[in-house]
Structure formats: C-alpha cells, structure tokens
Design an enzyme around this catalytic site. Structure first.
Site, PDB file in Angstrom:
ATOM      1  N   LYS A  85       0.849 -43.150 -26.119  1.00  0.00           N
ATOM      2  CA  LYS A  85       0.247 -42.338 -27.201  1.00  0.00           C
ATOM      3  C   LYS A  85       1.208 -42.195 -28.381  1.00  0.00           C
ATOM      4  CE  LYS A  85      -2.896 -39.905 -24.110  1.00  0.00           C
ATOM      5  NZ  LYS A  85      -2.504 -40.359 -22.774  1.00  0.00           N
ATOM      6  N   PRO A 205     -11.424 -42.467 -20.020  1.00  0.00           N
ATOM      7  CA  PRO A 205     -10.752 -41.758 -18.923  1.00  0.00           C
ATOM      8  C   PRO A 205     -11.490 -40.447 -18.638  1.00  0.00           C
ATOM      9  CG  PRO A 205      -9.603 -41.334 -20.980  1.00  0.00           C
ATOM     10  CD  PRO A 205     -10.852 -42.097 -21.338  1.00  0.00           C
ATOM     11  N   GLY A 206     -11.149 -39.829 -17.504  1.00  0.00           N
ATOM     12  CA  GLY A 206     -11.754 -38.531 -17.198  1.00  0.00           C
ATOM     13  C   GLY A 206     -12.802 -38.625 -16.108  1.00  0.00           C
ATOM     14  N   ILE A 207     -12.897 -39.787 -15.463  1.00  0.00           N
ATOM     15  CA  ILE A 207     -13.835 -39.993 -14.350  1.00  0.00           C
ATOM     16  C   ILE A 207     -13.316 -39.241 -13.121  1.00  0.00           C
ATOM     17  CG2 ILE A 207     -14.811 -41.739 -12.767  1.00  0.00           C
ATOM     18  CD1 ILE A 207     -15.738 -42.271 -15.620  1.00  0.00           C
ATOM     19  N   GLN A 210     -11.564 -35.022 -13.525  1.00  0.00           N
ATOM     20  CA  GLN A 210     -11.849 -34.278 -14.769  1.00  0.00           C
ATOM     21  C   GLN A 210     -13.344 -34.016 -14.973  1.00  0.00           C
ATOM     22  OE1 GLN A 210      -9.582 -35.420 -18.350  1.00  0.00           O
ATOM     23  NE2 GLN A 210      -8.431 -36.840 -17.077  1.00  0.00           N
ATOM     24  N   GLY A 211     -14.171 -34.591 -14.120  1.00  0.00           N
ATOM     25  CA  GLY A 211     -15.606 -34.276 -14.171  1.00  0.00           C
ATOM     26  C   GLY A 211     -16.499 -35.343 -14.780  1.00  0.00           C
ATOM     27  N   GLY A 212     -15.910 -36.393 -15.359  1.00  0.00           N
ATOM     28  CA  GLY A 212     -16.721 -37.461 -15.975  1.00  0.00           C
ATOM     29  C   GLY A 212     -17.438 -38.295 -14.916  1.00  0.00           C
ATOM     30  N   GLY A 228      -7.560 -42.479 -12.455  1.00  0.00           N
ATOM     31  CA  GLY A 228      -6.260 -42.214 -11.850  1.00  0.00           C
ATOM     32  C   GLY A 228      -6.363 -41.525 -10.513  1.00  0.00           C
ATOM     33  N   ARG A 229      -6.284 -40.187 -10.534  1.00  0.00           N
ATOM     34  CA  ARG A 229      -6.121 -39.431  -9.296  1.00  0.00           C
ATOM     35  C   ARG A 229      -7.213 -39.654  -8.252  1.00  0.00           C
ATOM     36  NH1 ARG A 229      -5.411 -33.985 -12.476  1.00  0.00           N
ATOM     37  NH2 ARG A 229      -6.765 -35.214 -13.831  1.00  0.00           N
TER      38      ARG A 229
HETATM   39  P1  BMP Z   1      -7.222 -39.003 -13.932  1.00  0.00           P
HETATM   40  O1  BMP Z   1      -8.290 -40.030 -13.572  1.00  0.00           O
HETATM   41  O2  BMP Z   1      -6.300 -38.718 -12.798  1.00  0.00           O
HETATM   42  O3  BMP Z   1      -7.765 -37.778 -14.575  1.00  0.00           O
HETATM   43  O4  BMP Z   1      -6.235 -39.699 -15.003  1.00  0.00           O
HETATM   44  C1  BMP Z   1      -6.630 -40.068 -16.286  1.00  0.00           C
HETATM   45  C2  BMP Z   1      -5.520 -40.792 -17.008  1.00  0.00           C
HETATM   46  O5  BMP Z   1      -5.959 -41.081 -18.339  1.00  0.00           O
HETATM   47  C3  BMP Z   1      -4.207 -40.039 -17.156  1.00  0.00           C
HETATM   48  O6  BMP Z   1      -3.157 -40.992 -17.168  1.00  0.00           O
HETATM   49  C4  BMP Z   1      -4.313 -39.384 -18.514  1.00  0.00           C
HETATM   50  O7  BMP Z   1      -3.056 -39.173 -19.095  1.00  0.00           O
HETATM   51  C5  BMP Z   1      -5.117 -40.417 -19.297  1.00  0.00           C
HETATM   52  N1  BMP Z   1      -5.983 -39.878 -20.371  1.00  0.00           N
HETATM   53  C6  BMP Z   1      -6.933 -38.918 -20.111  1.00  0.00           C
HETATM   54  O8  BMP Z   1      -7.104 -38.460 -18.988  1.00  0.00           O
HETATM   55  N2  BMP Z   1      -7.719 -38.480 -21.154  1.00  0.00           N
HETATM   56  C7  BMP Z   1      -7.584 -38.926 -22.418  1.00  0.00           C
HETATM   57  O9  BMP Z   1      -8.325 -38.516 -23.291  1.00  0.00           O
HETATM   58  C8  BMP Z   1      -6.633 -39.922 -22.675  1.00  0.00           C
HETATM   59  C9  BMP Z   1      -5.839 -40.392 -21.638  1.00  0.00           C
HETATM   60  O10 BMP Z   1      -4.943 -41.322 -21.878  1.00  0.00           O
END
Ligand code: BMP
Length: 251
Positions: A85, A205-207, A210-212, A228-229
């Site tokens: 970033k 991201p956010g699947i 994070q709830g996506g 990620g997680r």
């Molecule tokens: P996770 O699936 O565990 O929530 O991880 C998402 C990853 O994407 C993390 O590395 C986070 O830093 C990145 N990310 C995000 O979650 N949201 C954003 O808007 C941008 C990101 O880079």
C-alpha cells in the site's frame, strides 16, 4: 507478458480466481516460515496468485527468509503481489517499489491518494521498467472505508463526486493493473466495475472473516477474490482453498 496478462494466464490455467493472502499471526520466526511454507504447499493447486503482507515481511525479512516463500511461489508458477500500500512521496515510493521488485514480487499495491506527480508516477515507471504491476486501492473492505474512500470530493471542474470514483478514474488513466474493492461492499464493486469494465480487473478482499460473500462479489464484477484467514487459520487450508475455489467457479 505484463502482470495483468500473467495473472490472467494463471487464473485460466489453474481454473481459480482465488488469490491467497498468506497472512499469519505473530509467532516464532522459524515456526512462521514453516507454517507459511506448509500452507503455500497445500493451497497452491487451488489459487491463481499469492499476496504477501507485512505479516511475513517484517518478521522474515525481505531479502532473508521471505525469499524462500517468494521463490517457492515462483516455482509453482504463481504470481506474487506485495501488499505494501505505497503511500509516500515519489522518491521514497520509487525505492520501496524497487526493493519489492528486486525481491521477486510481480506487483505492488499502492494508494492513489498521494496522486501522480511526485507521488505514484515513479512507482508506475519502476513497474514498467521492471515488467511488474501496480494495483490501486479504490474502496477498502473495512467498516470505516466510507470515511476516506466514500467521502464526497470536488473535482477540478467543480463537480461533487465520491472519492472512490476519482480513484477509479485514476486507475484507468494511469493504466493500473488492478483495483482493490472490498467484497464487503458489492454495490461499490458494481458501480466501480461499470467504470473500469474489463480494462482494470477488480481484486476483492474481505471474503469470509470480514463478512464478504464470494457470489455477491463475483456477480457484482470482481475478477479476483483475495482470501486470507478463512484459509490460513483453518484446520485444513488446502481443503478450504479448494472449497472456495469451487464455490467461485459455480458463479
Ligand atoms: P482476510 O481474508 O484474512 O480478511 O485478509 C484480507 C487481506 O486483504 C489482508 O491481507 C488485508 O490486509 C488485505 N486487504 C483487506 O482486507 N481489505 C482491503 O480493503 C485491502 C486489503 O489489502
């Protein structure tokens, strides 16, 4: 092949839209390296790329143990994204980007907020020179994203528009290789996809944690899903990655 073509070829060849975010919580350096390597080994057949964050760069060291992970991904034929970033003055941005490219990463993420001249221009120049990619943040996945990405701003012509629309326009103008839009905001993916079309693919991201939702993000226009997680912290990362890949392929 430029980065956009490289990841597109990988997604086709591997029949997967999942980008593995190889994020792990802090732990002893050696354990971290072993765990990250093991996850990559198990998950590799089900993903199209690997995104690395400072979860690994800080403890492992860019030109130290992290090289083993980057090299392994490369051996599997997986493109690698450094999620740094980039967000500073141009002279610093250029150095940061060059280090990541020298370490073998195929693309970096950057924040369009810093603008072009003495901002991201040197990053795009370095990427071009090195045959690498730049992915821009357009609308992030977290709760407070509206505070920055969603604020109303005045364009040079005096029009009031949301910040993310300005960032999407910059992604087109600067010929970015991708745009990050959170899976937690499918309506934003839809709107931004209408601006970017197929020219700038959306990375979402956010699947999961994070709830996506995979289906909603893809139906709205996401091209790649960053996970990620839900994979890295699960008991069976390989199995979970496979499930997510299959789910995405049903949409
Ligand atoms: P996770 O699936 O565990 O929530 O991880 C998402 C990853 O994407 C993390 O590395 C986070 O830093 C990145 N990310 C995000 O979650 N949201 C954003 O808007 C941008 C990101 O880079």
């Amino acid at each position: 092949m430029n980065f956009k073509e490289k990841i597109e070829a990988s997604t086709q060849a591997r029949n997967s839209k999942i980008v593995l975010a190889l994020d792990l919580p802090p732990q002893k350096r050696e354990l971290l390296l072993n765990k990250a390597t093991e996850i990559l080994e198990n998950v590799e057949p089900y993903v199209c790329a690997v995104k690395i964050n400072r979860h690994l760069v800080l403890p492992l060291g860019l030109f130290n143990d992290l090289q083993k992970i980057v090299k392994r991904a490369e051996d599997y034929g997986l493109p690698t994204i450094m999620d740094c970033k980039i967000n500073d003055i141009g002279a610093t941005n250029r150095v940061v980007a060059q280090h990541y490219f020298d370490a073998g990463f195929d693309a970096v993420t950057a924040n369009p907020f810093v603008g072009w001249e003495q901002g991201l221009k040197p990053v795009f120049e370095a990427a071009k020179k090195n045959g690498k990619g730049v992915i821009l943040l357009v609308y992030m996945s977290h709760k407070a994203a509206y505070e920055g990405y969603g604020q109303t701003v005045k364009t040079e012509s005096g029009k009031l528009v949301p910040q993310y629309a300005v960032f999407a326009e910059k992604a087109l103008k600067w010929k970015a290789d991708g745009a990050v839009v959170g899976a937690t905001y499918p309506e934003k993916i839809r709107e931004i996809h209408q601006m970017l079309r197929e020219e700038v693919p959306i990375y979402s991201p956010g699947i999961g944690v994070q709830g996506g939702k995979i289906r909603e993000a893809l139906n709205a226009g996401a091209r790649f899903l960053i996970v990620g997680r839900s994979i890295t912290l699960s008991e069976e990362p390989g199995e979970n990655a496979k499930k997510l890949r299959d789910l995405a392929n049903q949409v």
